[in-house]
Design a protein around this motif. Sequence first.
Motif, PDB file in Angstrom:
ATOM      1  N   ALA A  39       4.809 -24.922 -36.519  1.00  0.00           N
ATOM      2  CA  ALA A  39       5.591 -25.966 -35.842  1.00  0.00           C
ATOM      3  C   ALA A  39       4.663 -27.064 -35.339  1.00  0.00           C
ATOM      4  O   ALA A  39       3.473 -26.839 -35.093  1.00  0.00           O
ATOM      5  CB  ALA A  39       6.366 -25.366 -34.676  1.00  0.00           C
ATOM      6  N   ALA A  40       5.206 -28.265 -35.185  1.00  0.00           N
ATOM      7  CA  ALA A  40       4.471 -29.340 -34.520  1.00  0.00           C
ATOM      8  C   ALA A  40       4.425 -29.041 -33.026  1.00  0.00           C
ATOM      9  O   ALA A  40       5.456 -28.701 -32.430  1.00  0.00           O
ATOM     10  CB  ALA A  40       5.153 -30.678 -34.773  1.00  0.00           C
ATOM     11  N   VAL A  41       3.255 -29.154 -32.425  1.00  0.00           N
ATOM     12  CA  VAL A  41       3.095 -28.854 -30.998  1.00  0.00           C
ATOM     13  C   VAL A  41       3.015 -30.167 -30.220  1.00  0.00           C
ATOM     14  O   VAL A  41       2.150 -31.009 -30.486  1.00  0.00           O
ATOM     15  CB  VAL A  41       1.840 -28.004 -30.748  1.00  0.00           C
ATOM     16  CG1 VAL A  41       1.681 -27.738 -29.243  1.00  0.00           C
ATOM     17  CG2 VAL A  41       1.921 -26.696 -31.513  1.00  0.00           C
ATOM     18  N   VAL A  42       3.919 -30.320 -29.272  1.00  0.00           N
ATOM     19  CA  VAL A  42       4.000 -31.520 -28.426  1.00  0.00           C
ATOM     20  C   VAL A  42       3.794 -31.088 -26.976  1.00  0.00           C
ATOM     21  O   VAL A  42       4.331 -30.067 -26.545  1.00  0.00           O
ATOM     22  CB  VAL A  42       5.363 -32.218 -28.595  1.00  0.00           C
ATOM     23  CG1 VAL A  42       5.493 -33.399 -27.637  1.00  0.00           C
ATOM     24  CG2 VAL A  42       5.553 -32.676 -30.039  1.00  0.00           C
TER      25      VAL A  42
ATOM     26  N   VAL B  15       7.566 -27.322 -31.164  1.00  0.00           N
ATOM     27  CA  VAL B  15       7.356 -26.538 -29.952  1.00  0.00           C
ATOM     28  C   VAL B  15       6.866 -27.517 -28.893  1.00  0.00           C
ATOM     29  O   VAL B  15       5.752 -28.042 -28.981  1.00  0.00           O
ATOM     30  CB  VAL B  15       6.328 -25.409 -30.175  1.00  0.00           C
ATOM     31  CG1 VAL B  15       5.975 -24.746 -28.840  1.00  0.00           C
ATOM     32  CG2 VAL B  15       6.883 -24.374 -31.149  1.00  0.00           C
ATOM     33  N   HIS B  16       7.724 -27.800 -27.916  1.00  0.00           N
ATOM     34  CA  HIS B  16       7.453 -28.827 -26.902  1.00  0.00           C
ATOM     35  C   HIS B  16       7.125 -28.127 -25.592  1.00  0.00           C
ATOM     36  O   HIS B  16       8.005 -27.575 -24.926  1.00  0.00           O
ATOM     37  CB  HIS B  16       8.676 -29.726 -26.749  1.00  0.00           C
ATOM     38  CG  HIS B  16       8.470 -30.865 -25.800  1.00  0.00           C
ATOM     39  ND1 HIS B  16       9.424 -31.824 -25.562  1.00  0.00           N
ATOM     40  CD2 HIS B  16       7.397 -31.219 -25.025  1.00  0.00           C
ATOM     41  CE1 HIS B  16       8.973 -32.692 -24.681  1.00  0.00           C
ATOM     42  NE2 HIS B  16       7.752 -32.345 -24.338  1.00  0.00           N
ATOM     43  N   VAL B  17       5.840 -28.142 -25.219  1.00  0.00           N
ATOM     44  CA  VAL B  17       5.368 -27.441 -24.025  1.00  0.00           C
ATOM     45  C   VAL B  17       5.293 -28.414 -22.855  1.00  0.00           C
ATOM     46  O   VAL B  17       4.807 -29.540 -22.994  1.00  0.00           O
ATOM     47  CB  VAL B  17       3.997 -26.800 -24.266  1.00  0.00           C
ATOM     48  CG1 VAL B  17       3.599 -25.930 -23.076  1.00  0.00           C
ATOM     49  CG2 VAL B  17       4.005 -25.972 -25.544  1.00  0.00           C
ATOM     50  N   HIS B  18       5.740 -27.951 -21.703  1.00  0.00           N
ATOM     51  CA  HIS B  18       5.760 -28.781 -20.497  1.00  0.00           C
ATOM     52  C   HIS B  18       4.746 -28.236 -19.496  1.00  0.00           C
ATOM     53  O   HIS B  18       4.933 -27.178 -18.899  1.00  0.00           O
ATOM     54  CB  HIS B  18       7.170 -28.803 -19.896  1.00  0.00           C
ATOM     55  CG  HIS B  18       8.151 -29.476 -20.787  1.00  0.00           C
ATOM     56  ND1 HIS B  18       8.532 -30.789 -20.623  1.00  0.00           N
ATOM     57  CD2 HIS B  18       8.793 -29.031 -21.893  1.00  0.00           C
ATOM     58  CE1 HIS B  18       9.381 -31.120 -21.573  1.00  0.00           C
ATOM     59  NE2 HIS B  18       9.553 -30.069 -22.365  1.00  0.00           N
ATOM     60  N   GLY B  19       3.646 -28.971 -19.346  1.00  0.00           N
ATOM     61  CA  GLY B  19       2.584 -28.561 -18.441  1.00  0.00           C
ATOM     62  C   GLY B  19       1.367 -28.067 -19.189  1.00  0.00           C
ATOM     63  O   GLY B  19       1.459 -27.533 -20.303  1.00  0.00           O
ATOM     64  N   VAL B  20       0.206 -28.265 -18.582  1.00  0.00           N
ATOM     65  CA  VAL B  20      -1.064 -27.895 -19.206  1.00  0.00           C
ATOM     66  C   VAL B  20      -1.459 -26.513 -18.695  1.00  0.00           C
ATOM     67  O   VAL B  20      -1.940 -26.377 -17.568  1.00  0.00           O
ATOM     68  CB  VAL B  20      -2.157 -28.931 -18.885  1.00  0.00           C
ATOM     69  CG1 VAL B  20      -3.453 -28.583 -19.605  1.00  0.00           C
ATOM     70  CG2 VAL B  20      -1.692 -30.334 -19.261  1.00  0.00           C
ATOM     71  N   ASP B  21      -1.238 -25.480 -19.506  1.00  0.00           N
ATOM     72  CA  ASP B  21      -1.552 -24.114 -19.098  1.00  0.00           C
ATOM     73  C   ASP B  21      -1.723 -23.240 -20.336  1.00  0.00           C
ATOM     74  O   ASP B  21      -1.871 -23.750 -21.452  1.00  0.00           O
ATOM     75  CB  ASP B  21      -0.467 -23.559 -18.166  1.00  0.00           C
ATOM     76  CG  ASP B  21       0.939 -23.628 -18.776  1.00  0.00           C
ATOM     77  OD1 ASP B  21       1.055 -23.658 -20.012  1.00  0.00           O
ATOM     78  OD2 ASP B  21       1.923 -23.642 -18.011  1.00  0.00           O
ATOM     79  N   PHE B  22      -1.675 -21.935 -20.162  1.00  0.00           N
ATOM     80  CA  PHE B  22      -1.866 -21.006 -21.266  1.00  0.00           C
ATOM     81  C   PHE B  22      -0.884 -21.238 -22.399  1.00  0.00           C
ATOM     82  O   PHE B  22      -1.235 -21.080 -23.582  1.00  0.00           O
ATOM     83  CB  PHE B  22      -1.725 -19.560 -20.757  1.00  0.00           C
ATOM     84  CG  PHE B  22      -1.648 -18.539 -21.867  1.00  0.00           C
ATOM     85  CD1 PHE B  22      -2.812 -18.023 -22.430  1.00  0.00           C
ATOM     86  CD2 PHE B  22      -0.419 -18.105 -22.361  1.00  0.00           C
ATOM     87  CE1 PHE B  22      -2.741 -17.090 -23.461  1.00  0.00           C
ATOM     88  CE2 PHE B  22      -0.347 -17.177 -23.393  1.00  0.00           C
ATOM     89  CZ  PHE B  22      -1.514 -16.663 -23.945  1.00  0.00           C
ATOM     90  N   LEU B  23       0.342 -21.614 -22.088  1.00  0.00           N
ATOM     91  CA  LEU B  23       1.378 -21.717 -23.110  1.00  0.00           C
ATOM     92  C   LEU B  23       1.045 -22.788 -24.146  1.00  0.00           C
ATOM     93  O   LEU B  23       1.256 -22.586 -25.339  1.00  0.00           O
ATOM     94  CB  LEU B  23       2.734 -21.987 -22.452  1.00  0.00           C
ATOM     95  CG  LEU B  23       3.267 -20.817 -21.608  1.00  0.00           C
ATOM     96  CD1 LEU B  23       4.453 -21.249 -20.754  1.00  0.00           C
ATOM     97  CD2 LEU B  23       3.642 -19.636 -22.488  1.00  0.00           C
ATOM     98  N   VAL B  24       0.534 -23.929 -23.701  1.00  0.00           N
ATOM     99  CA  VAL B  24       0.164 -24.951 -24.687  1.00  0.00           C
ATOM    100  C   VAL B  24      -1.109 -24.550 -25.416  1.00  0.00           C
ATOM    101  O   VAL B  24      -1.261 -24.799 -26.625  1.00  0.00           O
ATOM    102  CB  VAL B  24       0.038 -26.337 -24.032  1.00  0.00           C
ATOM    103  CG1 VAL B  24      -1.174 -26.445 -23.110  1.00  0.00           C
ATOM    104  CG2 VAL B  24      -0.031 -27.422 -25.110  1.00  0.00           C
ATOM    105  N   ASP B  25      -2.050 -23.895 -24.725  1.00  0.00           N
ATOM    106  CA  ASP B  25      -3.252 -23.415 -25.395  1.00  0.00           C
ATOM    107  C   ASP B  25      -2.895 -22.440 -26.512  1.00  0.00           C
ATOM    108  O   ASP B  25      -3.433 -22.508 -27.629  1.00  0.00           O
ATOM    109  CB  ASP B  25      -4.178 -22.726 -24.395  1.00  0.00           C
ATOM    110  CG  ASP B  25      -4.790 -23.686 -23.390  1.00  0.00           C
ATOM    111  OD1 ASP B  25      -4.794 -24.907 -23.666  1.00  0.00           O
ATOM    112  OD2 ASP B  25      -5.255 -23.229 -22.335  1.00  0.00           O
TER     113      ASP B  25
END
Length: 391
Positions: free
Chosen positions: A115-118, A94-104
Amino acid sequence: MPLRVLLVTRVFHPHIGGIERHVEWLAAALLGRGHHVEVLTLDRGFADGARYPSESRLDTPAGPLRVRRVPWAGSARYPLAPAAVSAFRGWDVVHVHGVDFLVDAAVATRRWHRAAVVLSTHGAFFHTEFAQNLKKWWFAHVTRRLVGRLDGLLFTSTHDAAMFAAITDRGVVAPNAVDLRPWLTLARAPEPGRFVTTGRVDVHKGLDDLLRTLAIVRRIDPRPFHAHVVGPEVAEGLVPRLRRQARELGVDDRVTFHGKVRFAALRDAVARAELALFPSTYESFGISVVEAMAAGVVPVVRDIGAFRDLVTDGQDGFVAPFGDASAAAERIVLARDAARAPAVAAAARAAASRHGWDSVIGGVEAAYRDAMAHRSSAADTRTSGGYSAGA
């Protein structure tokens, strides 16, 4: 072996911006390498409130890309989208783009989705001056804890790497890349005195400084010029304010705001430009700069870290202190003379070619596999009774 990769971004097509285009091009590059890729995003635009279907497909050069959208609530600065969590399961990465709720959310629920979180940094949340002290505190405390729990951390520029070095010794530089094909093949027909500024019209784009600089260019350079600002307004009311400023400075007859245009019109604007001007006060990369350089247009950029990674002053473009209008105006006058030299345009195209996806995608794949190994190791440690911050 092919990987299953979910790319997560708060905003996506049809919106046009640096992160949106980066995710689209990354998806196409991964599809072209045989990976299974989808995009997860939010179902409502921040700027216009437009709603989009829960699922759609986007055609890419490598084939169709599935796009899923989930509802959100709360502030546009930190949109809450709990429905995204159910979509995280079943992926290798799971590759998140940007620092916000979605990566949290991806990190907080990792034991469930496995999943590995990137994370790709994209400048974090420092694009504007809003609440800078609060942002700095959050970065030093909350973001520090977040990055310690990630499986992979990708800095989208050396500037981001330096910024994050204050809170972590992890991460690798995996720079943004650009789809260069439409630009390297662009037939140039430059018109003397025609300037172009491309990209979103936003508060951190430095357009107020550009107008002050152009007012001085008009005084010190007798040659005619006209600046064309091409891109959508994303900060409500900014274009009317800039037009008023242009009138007050006496350059309203030398500047045109075109708004959002079709891609063919954008290419035409770049093809006809003598110079490309980029006065942004903050960027994590500079897609529009690379596109202009790939087209053979000499760029004049503000002296910020992201742009220094792209432009070698006096060789393939010019660096200007747009905060000092007089000094920046002198650099633009100098650049107008240099723009006539074929060697500068050729150097700009050569420099841009280093930022194509062919030179970047292998590093992203390697980062994914490292993140998966980190995730597996953390899971093994937890199972054996140990403890890992990455678990």
